[in-house]
Design an enzyme around this catalytic site. Structure first.
Site, PDB file in Angstrom:
ATOM      1  N   PHE A 116      53.177  46.281  33.761  1.00 25.61           N
ATOM      2  CA  PHE A 116      52.929  45.103  34.586  1.00 25.61           C
ATOM      3  C   PHE A 116      53.469  43.880  33.872  1.00 25.61           C
ATOM      4  CE2 PHE A 116      50.561  44.151  38.445  1.00 25.61           C
ATOM      5  CZ  PHE A 116      50.406  45.407  38.988  1.00 25.61           C
ATOM      6  N   GLN A 240      48.361  30.324  41.123  1.00 24.97           N
ATOM      7  CA  GLN A 240      49.444  31.276  40.864  1.00 24.97           C
ATOM      8  C   GLN A 240      50.215  31.623  42.136  1.00 24.97           C
ATOM      9  OE1 GLN A 240      48.766  35.671  39.649  1.00 24.97           O
ATOM     10  NE2 GLN A 240      49.704  34.626  37.917  1.00 24.97           N
ATOM     11  N   HIS A 242      52.642  34.420  43.384  1.00 28.53           N
ATOM     12  CA  HIS A 242      53.090  35.767  43.034  1.00 28.53           C
ATOM     13  C   HIS A 242      54.528  35.928  43.507  1.00 28.53           C
ATOM     14  CE1 HIS A 242      53.371  40.111  42.988  1.00 28.53           C
ATOM     15  NE2 HIS A 242      52.166  40.223  42.466  1.00 28.53           N
ATOM     16  N   LEU A 252      51.233  40.741  50.202  1.00 28.17           N
ATOM     17  CA  LEU A 252      51.624  41.080  48.840  1.00 28.17           C
ATOM     18  C   LEU A 252      52.309  42.440  48.733  1.00 28.17           C
ATOM     19  CD1 LEU A 252      51.188  39.742  46.017  1.00 28.17           C
ATOM     20  CD2 LEU A 252      49.548  41.565  45.632  1.00 28.17           C
ATOM     21  N   GLU A 255      53.145  43.875  41.985  1.00 27.45           N
ATOM     22  CA  GLU A 255      54.019  43.861  40.810  1.00 27.45           C
ATOM     23  C   GLU A 255      54.183  45.281  40.244  1.00 27.45           C
ATOM     24  OE1 GLU A 255      53.333  40.308  38.325  1.00 27.45           O
ATOM     25  OE2 GLU A 255      52.799  41.784  36.819  1.00 27.45           O
ATOM     26  N   ARG A 286      54.358  35.907  35.930  1.00 31.07           N
ATOM     27  CA  ARG A 286      54.595  35.570  37.347  1.00 31.07           C
ATOM     28  C   ARG A 286      55.142  34.173  37.544  1.00 31.07           C
ATOM     29  NH1 ARG A 286      49.212  38.536  39.845  1.00 31.07           N
ATOM     30  NH2 ARG A 286      50.105  40.615  39.605  1.00 31.07           N
ATOM     31  N   HIS A 353      48.740  33.068  45.528  1.00 32.47           N
ATOM     32  CA  HIS A 353      48.029  34.313  45.239  1.00 32.47           C
ATOM     33  C   HIS A 353      46.679  34.143  44.575  1.00 32.47           C
ATOM     34  CE1 HIS A 353      47.713  38.562  44.494  1.00 32.47           C
ATOM     35  NE2 HIS A 353      47.715  38.412  43.187  1.00 32.47           N
ATOM     36  N   ARG A 394      47.687  33.564  35.236  1.00 31.48           N
ATOM     37  CA  ARG A 394      47.027  34.848  34.983  1.00 31.48           C
ATOM     38  C   ARG A 394      48.048  35.974  34.907  1.00 31.48           C
ATOM     39  NH1 ARG A 394      45.571  39.079  38.264  1.00 31.48           N
ATOM     40  NH2 ARG A 394      45.775  38.030  40.266  1.00 31.48           N
TER      41      ARG A 394
HETATM   42  C1  LIG Z   1      46.509  41.171  48.039  1.00 31.83           C
HETATM   43  C2  LIG Z   1      45.945  41.020  46.651  1.00 31.83           C
HETATM   44  C3  LIG Z   1      46.238  41.955  45.673  1.00 31.83           C
HETATM   45  C4  LIG Z   1      45.716  41.824  44.386  1.00 31.83           C
HETATM   46  N1  LIG Z   1      46.017  42.774  43.443  1.00 31.83           N
HETATM   47  C5  LIG Z   1      45.464  42.672  42.208  1.00 31.83           C
HETATM   48  C6  LIG Z   1      45.674  43.675  41.229  1.00 31.83           C
HETATM   49  O1  LIG Z   1      46.330  44.683  41.463  1.00 31.83           O
HETATM   50  N2  LIG Z   1      45.124  43.516  40.013  1.00 31.83           N
HETATM   51  C7  LIG Z   1      44.359  42.428  39.704  1.00 31.83           C
HETATM   52  O2  LIG Z   1      43.869  42.346  38.583  1.00 31.83           O
HETATM   53  N3  LIG Z   1      44.121  41.472  40.629  1.00 31.83           N
HETATM   54  C8  LIG Z   1      44.636  41.578  41.867  1.00 31.83           C
HETATM   55  N4  LIG Z   1      44.374  40.614  42.796  1.00 31.83           N
HETATM   56  C9  LIG Z   1      43.396  39.557  42.490  1.00 31.83           C
HETATM   57  C10 LIG Z   1      41.994  40.142  42.570  1.00 31.83           C
HETATM   58  O3  LIG Z   1      41.955  41.152  43.524  1.00 31.83           O
HETATM   59  C11 LIG Z   1      40.959  39.095  42.936  1.00 31.83           C
HETATM   60  O4  LIG Z   1      41.110  37.952  42.139  1.00 31.83           O
HETATM   61  C12 LIG Z   1      39.565  39.657  42.727  1.00 31.83           C
HETATM   62  O5  LIG Z   1      39.419  40.898  43.371  1.00 31.83           O
HETATM   63  C13 LIG Z   1      38.512  38.690  43.198  1.00 31.83           C
HETATM   64  O6  LIG Z   1      37.255  39.332  43.158  1.00 31.83           O
HETATM   65  P1  LIG Z   1      35.931  38.526  43.428  1.00 31.83           P
HETATM   66  O7  LIG Z   1      34.818  39.484  43.326  1.00 31.83           O
HETATM   67  O8  LIG Z   1      35.897  37.322  42.570  1.00 31.83           O
HETATM   68  O9  LIG Z   1      36.080  37.979  44.929  1.00 31.83           O
HETATM   69  P2  LIG Z   1      36.309  38.754  46.330  1.00 31.83           P
HETATM   70  O10 LIG Z   1      36.620  40.170  46.167  1.00 31.83           O
HETATM   71  O11 LIG Z   1      37.214  37.899  47.112  1.00 31.83           O
HETATM   72  O12 LIG Z   1      34.865  38.690  46.976  1.00 31.83           O
HETATM   73  C14 LIG Z   1      34.282  37.477  47.391  1.00 31.83           C
HETATM   74  C15 LIG Z   1      32.941  37.783  48.005  1.00 31.83           C
HETATM   75  O13 LIG Z   1      32.262  36.556  48.243  1.00 31.83           O
HETATM   76  C16 LIG Z   1      31.728  36.552  49.534  1.00 31.83           C
HETATM   77  N5  LIG Z   1      31.651  35.153  49.966  1.00 31.83           N
HETATM   78  C17 LIG Z   1      32.615  34.227  49.984  1.00 31.83           C
HETATM   79  N6  LIG Z   1      32.142  33.064  50.461  1.00 31.83           N
HETATM   80  C18 LIG Z   1      30.846  33.267  50.763  1.00 31.83           C
HETATM   81  C19 LIG Z   1      29.816  32.473  51.292  1.00 31.83           C
HETATM   82  N7  LIG Z   1      30.025  31.209  51.656  1.00 31.83           N
HETATM   83  N8  LIG Z   1      28.593  33.019  51.468  1.00 31.83           N
HETATM   84  C20 LIG Z   1      28.356  34.317  51.146  1.00 31.83           C
HETATM   85  N9  LIG Z   1      29.305  35.127  50.630  1.00 31.83           N
HETATM   86  C21 LIG Z   1      30.523  34.600  50.437  1.00 31.83           C
HETATM   87  C22 LIG Z   1      32.648  37.417  50.362  1.00 31.83           C
HETATM   88  O14 LIG Z   1      31.952  37.952  51.472  1.00 31.83           O
HETATM   89  C23 LIG Z   1      33.019  38.499  49.345  1.00 31.83           C
HETATM   90  O15 LIG Z   1      32.049  39.516  49.367  1.00 31.83           O
HETATM   91  C24 LIG Z   1      44.881  40.729  44.089  1.00 31.83           C
HETATM   92  C25 LIG Z   1      44.571  39.804  45.071  1.00 31.83           C
HETATM   93  C26 LIG Z   1      45.119  39.927  46.332  1.00 31.83           C
HETATM   94  C27 LIG Z   1      44.794  38.863  47.350  1.00 31.83           C
END
Ligand SMILES: Cc1cc2nc3c(=O)[nH]c(=O)nc-3n(C[C@H](O)[C@H](O)[C@H](O)COP(=O)(O)OP(=O)(O)OC[C@H]3O[C@@H](n4cnc5c(N)ncnc54)[C@H](O)[C@@H]3O)c2cc1C
Length: 584
Positions: A116, A240, A242, A252, A255, A286, A353, A394
């Protein structure tokens, strides 16, 4: 209005929230509030993998991983936090394996690993295979695995509950956490959740850009709620881009595609990354790759009649490898572009991203109210937070790692705090702010529409605050945002009902995006240097003398009710590594 009482309340059921919940529920009475059904969280869209120096397929160790993370973040990373991230990565992957996550395997049955961007052997000598993955569905597998384990642990979920406010009560001159206010989508009812400890794990805020990989729901509700309550937001100017989003759509393409050997080419078929990053080439960090793509486009070497994109070329990879390692993204190319990736290169462009900035925390996940003070009982983890392990940029696969390492830490710290703490009195009329907002929005008769303002916001952000920025473009963005905030006051929703009123919630989410876009732009205007994802064409060099520091943005309201953003700065924690010039 209903009042619920818990020891620990977690806002968000993505990877960070559920990893926290697994810990917290074993130690305290825990509720998880989530605006989406848990398995619809954006973590489920993550494709490429999760970094850990397991050294299963190539020589590797956590110190190299720490170095890469610090260098990837252009030295704005807090190095103590990066060291924790890299060290705890190994157990973090093994924990997921024990919970049942089906990682891809080597022929010997070990967890397989792939390359990566920015992950290297021995401080930049060559790319290293550090990303643990489950095809190109790693996030999906993480989310399912964590959800199943939450169910096993008996975690209580409140699904489709929108948290719209954070309740803080001042006790002996110190603001302490009292709970949150949530809106129940199904009924339109308000709920106050009293809790000793609250963990924000509500994800990112990329929806203020138009071309983005982010889901529709990534509207920064947690960041905005904390900011409104006077808490700082750290390093918001660092967003960021991507390199490989599907052209014009931003969806997306991981990578991991380049990790598997994919190559970026310009209209002449040239592998242009060799010019910009002679060692890491297509696997440079990135920010570097995205700038290189736009440089090719600006200098007339972009593809297509408008020269507005470049190609991701996978045609030299065996179809069996594509099918086994990248099944989803190759299918995306067929579905969205009608392109057959076995034989044709895929048109791509950079896509918004990931938010490097967010609610500032220490390494226990405790939220900071100043450079040094914490808010007792308040925690944050995942993309909503800024620890800061990602600094100015990142590295790919470090976010799935971050949510597991710091989600776990925040869950433990919150529950341990809740075990000793008393419940804090609720503020008077705790749901007042949310009730007023909801009533105002439902009753509004203004002629502005949410979709129109959101589109205008996204357009100005794409035009003025993306990969390349100048004082002039940022000022334009700020003027536009200020005007849009005024228009937002006249926004009204068509659905005036109580049940499943997503119209209303989208209006409130737009308010959050407008607030956060303003913070991004104001922070970016003040940072007169280029570092990581923040590239100022009018200040093209990194300036460690004046800007080796984190931005801390605060909302201030004067006696007339006028809002301003005040910027302060926080030192960067440097332990092992002195800043160097960054080359790949
Ligand atoms: C398409 C894509 C591919 C990616 N691929 C990778 C990868 O391969 N490797 C990597 O390391 N990172 C990757 N990332 C980044 C990574 O996936 C995210 O940064 C990470 O998963 C975020 O996790 P999280 O738990 O912080 O938030 P999320 O998984 O976004 O979860 C947020 C949670 O908060 C809740 N929420 C939001 N607002 C409220 C509210 N007002 N009230 C109640 N609940 C709320 C939502 O319901 C959800 O359950 C990718 C991101 C994207 C978009």
């Amino acid at each position: 209005m209903q009042i619920h009482t818990y020891d620990t309340v977690i806002v968000g059921a993505g990877g960070a929230g559920m990893r926290a919940a697994i810990e917290a529920t074993q130690r305290s009475r825990t509720a998880v509030l989530t605006k989406l059904y848990p398995t619809r969280s954006h973590t489920g869209a993550a494709q490429g993998g999760m970094a850990a120096a397991l050294a299963n397929v190539e020589d590797d160790n956590w110190e190299w991983h720490t170095f890469d993370t610090v260098k990837g973040g252009d030295y704005l990373v807090d190095q103590d936090a990066a060291e924790i991230l890299a060290k705890e990565a190994i157990d973090s992957v093994l924990d997921l394996e024990r919970m049942g996550l089906p990682f891809n395997r080597t022929p010997d049955g070990l967890i397989d690993q792939r390359r990566f961007g920015g992950h290297s052997r021995n401080h930049g000598e060559a790319p290293v295979r550090r990303s643990c993955y489950a095809a190109d569905r790693t996030g999906h597998m993480i989310l399912q695995t964590l959800y199943q384990n939450c169910v096993k642990e008996g975690v209580e979920f409140f699904n489709e509950f929108y948290v719209l406010d954070l309740l803080l009560t001042t006790v002996d001159g110190v603001r302490r956490t009292a709970g949150v206010v949530a809106y129940e989508l199904a009924t339109g009812e308000l709920h106050v959740f009293r809790a000793k400890a609250v963990v924000f794990a509500s994800g990112g805020n990329g929806k203020f850009y138009k071309v983005t990989s982010n889901a529709h729901t990534l509207t920064g509700d947690g960041q905005a709620a904390a900011f409104r309550r006077g808490l700082p937001l750290e390093d918001m100017e660092f967003f960021q881009f991507h390199p490989t989003g599907i052209w014009k759509m931003g969806i997306l393409l991981t990578e991991g595609a380049r990790g598997e050997g994919g190559i970026l080419r310009n209209k002449d078929g040239e592998r242009f990354m060799e010019k910009y990053a002679p060692v890491m080439k297509d696997l440079a960090s990135r920010d570097v790759v995205s700038r290189s793509i736009y440089t090719e486009i600006r200098e007339g070497r972009g593809c297509g009649p408008d020269g507005d994109h470049v190609h991701l070329d996978l045609t030299h990879l065996p179809p069996e490898q594509l099918d086994a390692k990248l099944p989803d993204i190759t299918e995306f190319a067929r579905t969205y572009l009608g392109i057959e990736p076995y034989t044709d290169p895929i048109p791509i462009q950079p896509t918004a991203h990931y938010a490097m900035g967010g609610i500032p925390t220490n390494v226990r996940g405790e939220v900071l109210s100043t450079n040094t003070d914490v808010v007792p009982g308040l925690y944050a983890a995942g993309e909503v937070a800024c620890v800061s392990v990602h600094g100015a940029n990142r590295l790919g696969t470090n976010s799935l790692l971050d949510i597991n390492v710091f989600g776990r830490r925040a869950g433990i710290a919150a529950a341990e705090y809740a075990a000793d703490a008393d419940l804090v009195e609720l503020p008077e009329d705790p749901a007042r702010f949310v009730a007023d907002e909801v009533t105002r929005m439902r009753g509004a008769t203004g002629n502005e529409r949410v979709t129109v303002i959101r589109r205008a916001l996204q357009e100005t952000m794409d035009r003025n605050a993306m990969v390349f920025r100048t004082e002039q473009t940022l000022k334009e963005a700020l003027e536009d945002i200020t005007a849009l905030r005024k228009r937002y006051r006249n926004v009204s929703v068509q659905d005036k009902g109580r049940r499943f009123n997503t119209d209303l919630l989208e209006a409130l989410e737009l308010g959050n995006l407008l607030d956060l876009a303003e913070v991004l732009v104001v922070s970016a205007l003040a940072r007169k240097e280029s570092r990581g994802g923040h590239y100022r064409e009018d200040h093209p060099h990194r300036d460690d003398v004046n800007f080796m520091r984190h931005t801390m943005a605060y909302r201030e309201v004067d006696s007339q009710g006028n809002e301003t953003i005040r910027l302060d700065y926080k030192p960067v924690v440097q332990t092992r590594y002195q800043p160097q010039e960054r080359t790949y």
